[in-house]
Design a protein around this motif. Structure first.
Motif, PDB file in Angstrom:
ATOM      1  N   ILE A  66      61.201  20.436 -16.658  1.00  0.00           N
ATOM      2  CA  ILE A  66      61.298  20.762 -18.343  1.00  0.00           C
ATOM      3  C   ILE A  66      60.084  19.829 -18.153  1.00  0.00           C
ATOM      4  CG2 ILE A  66      61.782  20.375 -20.421  1.00  0.00           C
ATOM      5  CD1 ILE A  66      64.563  20.689 -19.590  1.00  0.00           C
ATOM      6  N   ALA A  67      59.232  18.832 -17.565  1.00  0.00           N
ATOM      7  CA  ALA A  67      58.457  18.137 -17.649  1.00  0.00           C
ATOM      8  C   ALA A  67      57.394  19.296 -17.485  1.00  0.00           C
ATOM      9  CB  ALA A  67      58.021  16.614 -16.915  1.00  0.00           C
ATOM     10  N   SER A  68      56.812  19.812 -16.344  1.00  0.00           N
ATOM     11  CA  SER A  68      56.007  21.164 -15.918  1.00  0.00           C
ATOM     12  C   SER A  68      56.156  21.578 -17.007  1.00  0.00           C
ATOM     13  CB  SER A  68      57.221  21.443 -14.671  1.00  0.00           C
ATOM     14  OG  SER A  68      57.262  22.604 -14.518  1.00  0.00           O
ATOM     15  N   ILE A  69      57.365  22.527 -17.578  1.00  0.00           N
ATOM     16  CA  ILE A  69      56.891  23.265 -18.873  1.00  0.00           C
ATOM     17  C   ILE A  69      55.752  22.319 -19.435  1.00  0.00           C
ATOM     18  CG2 ILE A  69      58.221  24.659 -20.479  1.00  0.00           C
ATOM     19  CD1 ILE A  69      60.452  25.347 -18.457  1.00  0.00           C
ATOM     20  N   GLY A  70      56.446  21.306 -20.530  1.00  0.00           N
ATOM     21  CA  GLY A  70      55.550  20.872 -21.386  1.00  0.00           C
ATOM     22  C   GLY A  70      53.961  20.983 -20.435  1.00  0.00           C
ATOM     23  N   VAL A  71      54.112  20.143 -19.250  1.00  0.00           N
ATOM     24  CA  VAL A  71      52.641  20.188 -19.120  1.00  0.00           C
ATOM     25  C   VAL A  71      51.762  21.246 -19.319  1.00  0.00           C
ATOM     26  CG1 VAL A  71      51.252  19.913 -17.023  1.00  0.00           C
ATOM     27  CG2 VAL A  71      53.155  18.425 -17.195  1.00  0.00           C
ATOM     28  N   ALA A  72      52.614  22.741 -18.326  1.00  0.00           N
ATOM     29  CA  ALA A  72      52.040  23.774 -18.729  1.00  0.00           C
ATOM     30  C   ALA A  72      52.070  24.098 -20.229  1.00  0.00           C
ATOM     31  CB  ALA A  72      52.758  25.168 -18.347  1.00  0.00           C
ATOM     32  N   PHE A  73      52.270  24.180 -21.050  1.00  0.00           N
ATOM     33  CA  PHE A  73      51.272  24.682 -22.768  1.00  0.00           C
ATOM     34  C   PHE A  73      50.776  23.525 -23.054  1.00  0.00           C
ATOM     35  CE2 PHE A  73      55.576  26.241 -22.785  1.00  0.00           C
ATOM     36  CZ  PHE A  73      55.335  27.522 -23.903  1.00  0.00           C
ATOM     37  N   ALA A  74      51.044  22.321 -22.691  1.00  0.00           N
ATOM     38  CA  ALA A  74      49.897  21.270 -23.124  1.00  0.00           C
ATOM     39  C   ALA A  74      48.374  21.698 -22.236  1.00  0.00           C
ATOM     40  CB  ALA A  74      49.973  19.066 -22.456  1.00  0.00           C
ATOM     41  N   LEU A  75      47.810  21.929 -20.600  1.00  0.00           N
ATOM     42  CA  LEU A  75      47.246  22.055 -19.986  1.00  0.00           C
ATOM     43  C   LEU A  75      46.129  23.952 -20.591  1.00  0.00           C
ATOM     44  CD1 LEU A  75      48.042  22.248 -16.314  1.00  0.00           C
ATOM     45  CD2 LEU A  75      46.223  20.768 -17.860  1.00  0.00           C
ATOM     46  N   THR A 116      49.453  11.511 -13.307  1.00  0.00           N
ATOM     47  CA  THR A 116      50.824  10.317 -14.880  1.00  0.00           C
ATOM     48  C   THR A 116      52.569  11.054 -15.410  1.00  0.00           C
ATOM     49  OG1 THR A 116      49.453  12.366 -15.549  1.00  0.00           O
ATOM     50  CG2 THR A 116      48.167  10.355 -15.930  1.00  0.00           C
ATOM     51  N   VAL A 117      52.450  11.958 -14.380  1.00  0.00           N
ATOM     52  CA  VAL A 117      53.664  12.833 -14.596  1.00  0.00           C
ATOM     53  C   VAL A 117      54.804  12.799 -13.839  1.00  0.00           C
ATOM     54  CG1 VAL A 117      54.794  14.849 -16.233  1.00  0.00           C
ATOM     55  CG2 VAL A 117      52.659  14.047 -16.954  1.00  0.00           C
ATOM     56  N   PHE A 118      54.405  13.414 -12.925  1.00  0.00           N
ATOM     57  CA  PHE A 118      55.394  14.265 -12.137  1.00  0.00           C
ATOM     58  C   PHE A 118      56.012  12.556 -11.103  1.00  0.00           C
ATOM     59  CE2 PHE A 118      53.795  18.301 -12.120  1.00  0.00           C
ATOM     60  CZ  PHE A 118      54.624  18.394 -12.712  1.00  0.00           C
ATOM     61  N   LYS A 119      54.845  11.811 -10.915  1.00  0.00           N
ATOM     62  CA  LYS A 119      55.265  10.885  -9.973  1.00  0.00           C
ATOM     63  C   LYS A 119      56.443   9.890 -10.810  1.00  0.00           C
ATOM     64  CE  LYS A 119      53.278   8.135  -7.081  1.00  0.00           C
ATOM     65  NZ  LYS A 119      52.458   6.175  -6.170  1.00  0.00           N
ATOM     66  N   PRO A 120      56.180   9.673 -11.774  1.00  0.00           N
ATOM     67  CA  PRO A 120      57.127   8.458 -12.349  1.00  0.00           C
ATOM     68  C   PRO A 120      58.537   9.224 -12.671  1.00  0.00           C
ATOM     69  CG  PRO A 120      54.915   8.490 -13.245  1.00  0.00           C
ATOM     70  CD  PRO A 120      54.960   9.542 -13.410  1.00  0.00           C
ATOM     71  N   LEU A 121      58.592  10.602 -12.477  1.00  0.00           N
ATOM     72  CA  LEU A 121      60.193  10.962 -12.629  1.00  0.00           C
ATOM     73  C   LEU A 121      60.120  11.629 -11.075  1.00  0.00           C
ATOM     74  CD1 LEU A 121      58.810  13.770 -15.104  1.00  0.00           C
ATOM     75  CD2 LEU A 121      60.242  11.846 -15.681  1.00  0.00           C
ATOM     76  N   ARG A 122      59.847  11.561 -10.444  1.00  0.00           N
ATOM     77  CA  ARG A 122      60.096  11.512  -9.050  1.00  0.00           C
ATOM     78  C   ARG A 122      61.562  10.926  -8.817  1.00  0.00           C
ATOM     79  NH1 ARG A 122      55.616  13.507  -7.109  1.00  0.00           N
ATOM     80  NH2 ARG A 122      54.775  11.045  -5.834  1.00  0.00           N
ATOM     81  N   GLY A 123      62.321  11.127  -8.312  1.00  0.00           N
ATOM     82  CA  GLY A 123      64.325  10.974  -8.012  1.00  0.00           C
ATOM     83  C   GLY A 123      65.032  10.937  -9.240  1.00  0.00           C
ATOM     84  N   ILE A 181      66.025  19.363 -12.977  1.00  0.00           N
ATOM     85  CA  ILE A 181      65.175  19.425 -14.259  1.00  0.00           C
ATOM     86  C   ILE A 181      64.839  18.860 -14.873  1.00  0.00           C
ATOM     87  CG2 ILE A 181      66.764  20.430 -16.599  1.00  0.00           C
ATOM     88  CD1 ILE A 181      67.647  22.230 -14.183  1.00  0.00           C
ATOM     89  N   THR A 182      64.269  17.578 -14.972  1.00  0.00           N
ATOM     90  CA  THR A 182      64.158  17.026 -15.714  1.00  0.00           C
ATOM     91  C   THR A 182      62.622  17.172 -15.301  1.00  0.00           C
ATOM     92  OG1 THR A 182      66.112  15.247 -15.901  1.00  0.00           O
ATOM     93  CG2 THR A 182      63.396  14.936 -16.179  1.00  0.00           C
ATOM     94  N   LEU A 183      61.922  17.433 -14.198  1.00  0.00           N
ATOM     95  CA  LEU A 183      60.774  17.694 -13.540  1.00  0.00           C
ATOM     96  C   LEU A 183      60.585  19.040 -14.154  1.00  0.00           C
ATOM     97  CD1 LEU A 183      61.339  15.978 -10.610  1.00  0.00           C
ATOM     98  CD2 LEU A 183      59.463  16.090 -11.768  1.00  0.00           C
ATOM     99  N   ALA A 186      60.666  22.825  -9.108  1.00  0.00           N
ATOM    100  CA  ALA A 186      59.383  24.575  -9.572  1.00  0.00           C
ATOM    101  C   ALA A 186      58.805  23.817 -10.703  1.00  0.00           C
ATOM    102  CB  ALA A 186      60.921  25.663 -10.263  1.00  0.00           C
ATOM    103  N   ASN A 187      57.885  24.497 -10.250  1.00  0.00           N
ATOM    104  CA  ASN A 187      56.518  23.933 -10.377  1.00  0.00           C
ATOM    105  C   ASN A 187      55.869  24.621 -12.190  1.00  0.00           C
ATOM    106  OD1 ASN A 187      53.939  22.281 -11.953  1.00  0.00           O
ATOM    107  ND2 ASN A 187      53.338  22.699 -10.221  1.00  0.00           N
ATOM    108  N   PHE A 188      56.021  24.756 -12.908  1.00  0.00           N
ATOM    109  CA  PHE A 188      56.007  25.619 -14.621  1.00  0.00           C
ATOM    110  C   PHE A 188      54.605  25.269 -14.792  1.00  0.00           C
ATOM    111  CE2 PHE A 188      58.570  28.958 -15.438  1.00  0.00           C
ATOM    112  CZ  PHE A 188      60.012  29.477 -14.790  1.00  0.00           C
TER     113      PHE A 188
END
Lengths: 373, 234
Positions: free
Chosen positions: A178-187, A163-170, A174-176, A84-86
Motif C-alpha cells: 500500500i505504501a508503494s501504491i502511495g509512492v506510485a501516485f505521488a511520483l 525514505t519509505v520502504f526501509k523504515p517499513l522493512r519488517g 501488505i503494508t509495503l 510487490a512494488n507498485f
C-alpha cells in the motif's frame, strides 16, 4: 520460511482441486486449437498475410522485451524484499523522463532554450522529431540518455527505499504494497506537474531495413534493433551477474532464504541496496528504450505498462528473473498478436486472459519455485 | 581457555521469555552438548548466541569479546559458525555455491578450506554442481556443516544435526562431528538423541524449562540415576 510455508499451503490447496485444474487444462487446449484453426483459415483465405503475421510477432517481441526487462527489476525486488512494488511503473516513467531530458538537451543544445529541452518539450515547445533525434542521427544523445535513464531510476529507487520502504522493512507485505501504491501516485502526479500531461513525439523517423517474408515486406527499423540489442544485452548481463558473481550468488541466496543468508554472514542490507541499484537501472533503461522504440512519451507510460509487467512476472512465477523474461515475451506477443482474433481494443484484455488461463493450469507460474535462479 | 561464555542469559521471542539465567561455557577444542526435554529452550540458547532472539538480560562473550546483540556478520568474523536445524541450505543454489556463501565475508573463496570441506565430505564434491534442494536430508546436513566450516571456525554450533536422518546415517553424522572436533574445532551441540550425544561429548548441560538443571561430563550424566530416569528414558 514464511514463503515456503505459504507456498506449500497453496500447493496443497491446488492439489485438492484436481478437477478445476484439469478442466482448465482442457479448456486451454481447446482454446489453443480453436485459435490455431482461426489463424490457419485466415492465412489460407488471405485475410491475413504471412508477412503481416511476421510484423505482429516482431512488434510483440519488442513489447515483450521491454516488459521482460522492466519485469526483471520488479521480480528482483520482489524476491529479495518480498513485496510487490507498485511504484515500479513510475520508476519506468521517471527513468524515461530523466533519460529523455538528457537526450533533448544534447541533441537540441543551441537550437532551443534549455528549459524546454530539460522539460522534454513540455507544452509542445520543442519536438524530438524536429531535433532529429534517433540512434543513427544523434547517437551520443541516445547513448547518454540510456545511461542517465538508468542512473535516474537508480537514484529514485534508492531515495524511495531510504525514505519509505526501509523504515517499513519488517512490516508485512501488505503494508509495503500500500505504501508503494502511495509512492506510485505521488511520483506520477509529480511528473505530470513538472513535465505536463501531453503526449509528445520524441524521435524522428529512423531508417529501416525491409526483409521479404514469403508474401511481403517486414520492416525492422534502427530503433527496433537498438531495443533488441540493449534488452538482450542487459538480460545476458543479469544472467551472468546472478550466476557468476559473488553479489549475484548472494542475491540468489537471499531470495532463497533471507534468515539463513543473515546467519551465513551475508551483509543483507548491502545486498538489498544492490538489488535496488540493479533493478532500478534495468527499469529506467527499459523506460528509455520503450520510448525510443514507440517514439512517444507521456507521464503515465510506465503506469500503463505496469499491469502488463505484473502479468508477465506473475505468469513467469513471481520472484524468478528468467520467468519475468519469458513471461514478458508471452505477454508482449499476446498483446500484439491478439488483433488477429479480436478487435484491437481488446488486446490488453487478451494479455490478461492468457495470464489467468496459464495460472489456472500452472498456479505457480511457468518458472515456479526457482526464486531468482 | 574459555571460548564461549554465556552468563545469566535471559532471552526469548518478543514478550515471551524462554531462557532464565542460563550459564554455559565452552572451552577451546571442547565438545559440549545441551540435552533436555522438548521445549526446554535448547535451540533458543543457540539462537541467542547468534543474536537471533530478543535479548532480555545477561551477556554472551566469545574469545573475551562481548557479542551480546552483535550482528551475525561480526560474530562469524570472530570464529563462530552456526548450523541451524531447519532450512539450513540454500536449496536453489548449487552445492559449491552454498559453500562459497559460507566464506562470503572473505574477499575470495579460500581454496584450502574448500578442499578441506570436500575432503571431509566427499559426497559434496561428487555433487558440487547439483542444486542443494535436490539432495537427501543427510547430504543437506553435511552441506550445511561444510558451509559453516568454510571459515575454519573455532567453535561450531550444531542444532540437532541428526534430526530427520535415517538411523544408519545418524552414526555417520556423529562420527563426522567427532572428526571435526578432533581436528581442533570446539563443538556446542543440541541433540534430541541425548544418549548418543552424551556418550560422545566431553561435557553436557541438561536444560529444563529454560534453566540450567545439571552440568557434568557426558559420562557422569549418563551414569546419573536422576538424569537417566527423567531425561534419558531410564
Amino acid at each position: 520460511m514464511g514463503i515456503a510455508e505459504t507456498y506449500s499451503r497453496s500447493r496443497q490447496f491446488v492439489d485438492r482441486r484436481p478437477l478445476t485444474h484439469s478442466l482448465a487444462a482442457a479448456a486451454g487446449v481447446g482454446l489453443v486449437l480453436y485459435l490455431l484453426w482461426v489463424l490457419v483459415s485466415q492465412l489460407v483465405t488471405g485475410q491475413l498475410q504471412i508477412h503481416e503475421l511476421g510484423e505482429l510477432m516482431w512488434d510483440g517481441l519488442m513489447r515483450g522485451l521491454v516488459i521482460g526487462l522492466a519485469g526483471v527489476g520488479l521480480s528482483m525486488t520482489y524476491s529479495i524484499l518480498n513485496f510487490a512494488n507498485f511504484s515500479h511503473g513510475d520508476y519506468i516513467s521517471a527513468g524515461a523522463f530523466s533519460g529523455w531530458a538528457t537526450t533533448y538537451l544534447i541533441a537540441g543544445l543551441g537550437r532551443a532554450d534549455i528549459g524546454s529541452l530539460l522539460l522534454v518539450g513540455a507544452g509542445g515547445s520543442v519536438f524530438g522529431g524536429a531535433l532529429g533525434i534517433g540512434i543513427s542521427t544523434t547517437p551520443l544523445a541516445v547513448v547518454l540518455g540510456v545511461v542517465v535513464a538508468g542512473i535516474g531510476a537508480v537514484a529514485l529507487s534508492l531515495f524511495v527505499d531510504r525514505t519509505v520502504f526501509k523504515p517499513l522493512r519488517g512490516e508485512d507485505g501488505i503494508t509495503l504494497l500500500i505504501a508503494s501504491i502511495g509512492v506510485a501516485f505521488a511520483l506520477r502526479y509529480l511528473m505530470q506537474f513538472v513535465f505536463g500531461s501531453d503526449v509528445r513525439g520524441t524521435t524522428s523517423q529512423p531508417p529501416a531495413y525491409s526483409f521479404y517474408v514469403v508474401d511481403g515486406w517486414v520492416r525492422v527499423n534502427y530503433h527496433d534493433m537498438t531495443l533488441f540489442v540493449v534488452a538482450i544485452g542487459l538480460m545476458v548481463g543479469v544472467h551472468l551477474l546472478l550466476q557468476r558473481s559473488k553479489l549475484g550468488k548472494a542475491m540468489r541466496a537471499m531470495s532463497d532464504n533471507g534468515d539463513l543468508a543473515r546467519i551465513t554472514g551475508i551483509p543483507t542490507e548491502g545486498v538489498v541496496r544492490w538489488t535496488w541499484i540493479i533493478g532500478g537501472a534495468l527499469t529506467g533503461i527499459s523506460g528509455y528504450i520503450f520510448v525510443l522504440w514507440k517514439g512517444t512519451l507521456a507521464f503515465d507510460d510506465g503506469w500503463l505498462l505496469l499491469l502488463l509487467i505484473f502479468a508477465a512476472v506473475i505468469l513467469g512465477g513471481i520472484g524468478s528473473v528468467y520467468g519475468a523474461i519469458a513471461g514478458g515475451i508471452v505477454i508482449g506477443l499476446t498483446a500484439s498478436m491478439a488483433v488477429i482474433w479480436i478487435p484491437s481494443a481488446f488486446a490488453r484484455a487478451a494479455a490478461f486472459a492468457v495470464m489467468i488461463l496459464i495460472l489456472l493450469v500452472r498456479p505457480q507460474g511457468i518458472f515456479a519455485g526457482r526464486a531468482t535462479a | 581457555m574459555t571460548l564461549l561464555r554465556v552468563r545469566d542469559l535471559d532471552a526469548g521471542y518478543g514478550d515471551l521469555q524462554i531462557l532464565t539465567d542460563v550459564d554455559l561455557n565452552v572451552e577451546d577444542e571442547e565438545y559440549v552438548t545441551i540435552v533436555g526435554p522438548n521445549g526446554a529452550g535448547k535451540s533458543t540458547v543457540m539462537k541467542s548466541v547468534f543474536g537471533l532472539t530478543t535479548h532480555m538480560g545477561g551477556t554472551v562473550s566469545f574469545d573475551d569479546t562481548d557479542i551480546t546483540g552483535a550482528n551475525p556478520e561480526d560474530i562469524i568474523r570472530l570464529g563462530l559458525g552456526y548450523v541451524p536445524q531447519n532450512d539450513n541450505v540454500f536449496g536453489t543454489l548449487s552445492v559449491q555455491e552454498n559453500l562459497e556463501m559460507g566464506a562470503y565475508i572473505l574477499d575470495e573463496v579460500p581454496k584450502d578450506s574448500l578442499d578441506a570441506v570436500y575432503e571431509r565430505f566427499p559426497i559434496l564434491e561428487e555433487r558440487r554442481d547439483q542444486k542443494a534442494g535436490t539432495m537427501s536430508g543427510g547430504q543437506q546436513q553435511m552441506l550445511a556443516m561444510g558451509r559453516a566450516l568454510m571459515l575454519d571456525p573455532d567453535l561450531l554450533l550444531l542444532d540437532e544435526p541428526s534430526a530427520g536422518l535415517a538411523p544408519d546415517l545418524v552414526d555417520e553424522m556423529f562420527d563426522k562431528i567427532d572428526e571435526i572436533n578432533e581436528a581442533g574445532t570446539a563443538i556446542l551441540m543440541v541433540e534430541q538423541n541425548a544418549k548418543e550425544a552424551l556418550r560422545r561429548c566431553d561435557r553436557g548441560y541438561v536444560l529444563v524449562n529454560g534453566q540450567n538443571r545439571y552440568m557434568d561430563t557426558g559420562r557422569a550424566l549418563l551414569d546419573d540415576q536422576e538424569v537417566r530416569q527423567d531425561f534419558l528414558g531410564g
